[in-house]
Design a protein around this motif. Structure first.
Motif, PDB file in Angstrom:
ATOM      1  N   ARG A   9       2.736   1.379  -3.732  1.00 35.61           N
ATOM      2  CA  ARG A   9       1.936   1.263  -4.957  1.00 35.61           C
ATOM      3  C   ARG A   9       1.848   2.591  -5.717  1.00 35.61           C
ATOM      4  O   ARG A   9       1.918   2.621  -6.935  1.00 35.61           O
ATOM      5  CB  ARG A   9       0.537   0.768  -4.621  1.00 35.61           C
ATOM      6  N   SER A  10       1.747   3.699  -5.008  1.00 37.58           N
ATOM      7  CA  SER A  10       1.593   5.000  -5.658  1.00 37.58           C
ATOM      8  C   SER A  10       2.841   5.442  -6.413  1.00 37.58           C
ATOM      9  O   SER A  10       2.776   6.334  -7.247  1.00 37.58           O
ATOM     10  CB  SER A  10       1.221   6.064  -4.623  1.00 37.58           C
ATOM     11  N   ILE A  11       3.964   4.809  -6.149  1.00 36.20           N
ATOM     12  CA  ILE A  11       5.219   5.179  -6.815  1.00 36.20           C
ATOM     13  C   ILE A  11       5.315   4.558  -8.211  1.00 36.20           C
ATOM     14  O   ILE A  11       6.099   4.993  -9.032  1.00 36.20           O
ATOM     15  CB  ILE A  11       6.439   4.763  -5.950  1.00 36.20           C
ATOM     16  N   ASN A  12       4.502   3.545  -8.475  1.00 38.26           N
ATOM     17  CA  ASN A  12       4.493   2.862  -9.769  1.00 38.26           C
ATOM     18  C   ASN A  12       5.839   2.242 -10.132  1.00 38.26           C
ATOM     19  O   ASN A  12       6.303   2.363 -11.265  1.00 38.26           O
ATOM     20  CB  ASN A  12       4.049   3.799 -10.893  1.00 38.26           C
ATOM     21  N   ALA A  15       0.830  -1.209   0.000  1.00 34.40           N
ATOM     22  CA  ALA A  15       0.000   0.000   0.000  1.00 34.40           C
ATOM     23  C   ALA A  15       0.864   1.258   0.000  1.00 34.40           C
ATOM     24  O   ALA A  15       0.522   2.253  -0.635  1.00 34.40           O
ATOM     25  CB  ALA A  15      -0.928   0.010   1.211  1.00 34.40           C
ATOM     26  N   SER A  16       2.008   1.204   0.679  1.00 38.51           N
ATOM     27  CA  SER A  16       2.850   2.403   0.760  1.00 38.51           C
ATOM     28  C   SER A  16       3.672   2.647  -0.503  1.00 38.51           C
ATOM     29  O   SER A  16       4.042   3.777  -0.781  1.00 38.51           O
ATOM     30  CB  SER A  16       3.767   2.334   1.987  1.00 38.51           C
TER      31      SER A  16
END
Length: 127
Positions: free
Chosen positions: A101-104, A98-99
C-alpha cells in the motif's frame, strides 16, 4: 510433520496454522486421523502442554474432533473446511496489501503483476 517455527508468534498458533495449511492444500482430508497430543509434541519437539493447547483450540474451532479413547480426526464439516481456506487466503491478501500500500501502485498494475507472478512468468520483472 515438519513445522518451521518463528520467534514472533506463539508456538501453539503456529501448530494450528500448519494444520490449517495442510487442510487447505488437501494434505489432510476429512476424517483423517492426526497424531496424539503426545506424539505431536515429540515429533515437533515442543512442550506437551503446547500441543494440548493447539488441539484444544482446534477442537473449539471445529477443525478436529476427538471421541473418547479414539484418535483425533479432521472434521467432515465442509463449511468449516471451506472457511479454513478462505481464512488463510484473506490473511495472505491482507499481509500483501499492507506491504504494498505504501508504494502507491495503481490497482490495475498491481493485479497484472500478481497475475503474471502467479502464472509463473517471471520474465517481466520490471512490470
Amino acid at each position: 510433520m515438519n513445522v518451521k517455527f518463528n520467534n514472533r508468534d506463539p508456538v501453539y498458533l503456529q501448530v494450528i496454522r500448519n494444520f490449517k495449511e495442510k487442510i487447505a492444500n488437501g494434505e489432510l482430508v476429512p476424517g483423517d486421523e492426526i497424531p496424539s497430543r503426545r506424539e505431536l509434541a515429540n515429533m515437533l519437539k515442543i512442550n506437551p502442554n503446547t500441543a494440548q493447547r493447539a488441539y484444544k483450540e482446534m477442537e473449539e474451532q471445529g477443525l478436529i474432533h476427538t471421541e473418547k479413547n479414539h484418535p483425533s480426526k479432521i472434521t467432515s464439516d465442509i463449511k468449516i473446511l471451506g472457511m479454513v481456506r478462505e481464512e488463510l487466503l484473506v490473511e495472505a491478501v491482507d499481509t500483501f496489501v499492507a506491504s504494498v500500500r505504501s508504494i502507491n501502485v495503481p490497482v490495475d498494475e498491481l493485479l497484472n503483476l500478481v497475475k503474471t507472478k502467479y502464472a509463473g512468468n517471471n520474465d517481466d520483472k520490471g512490470a
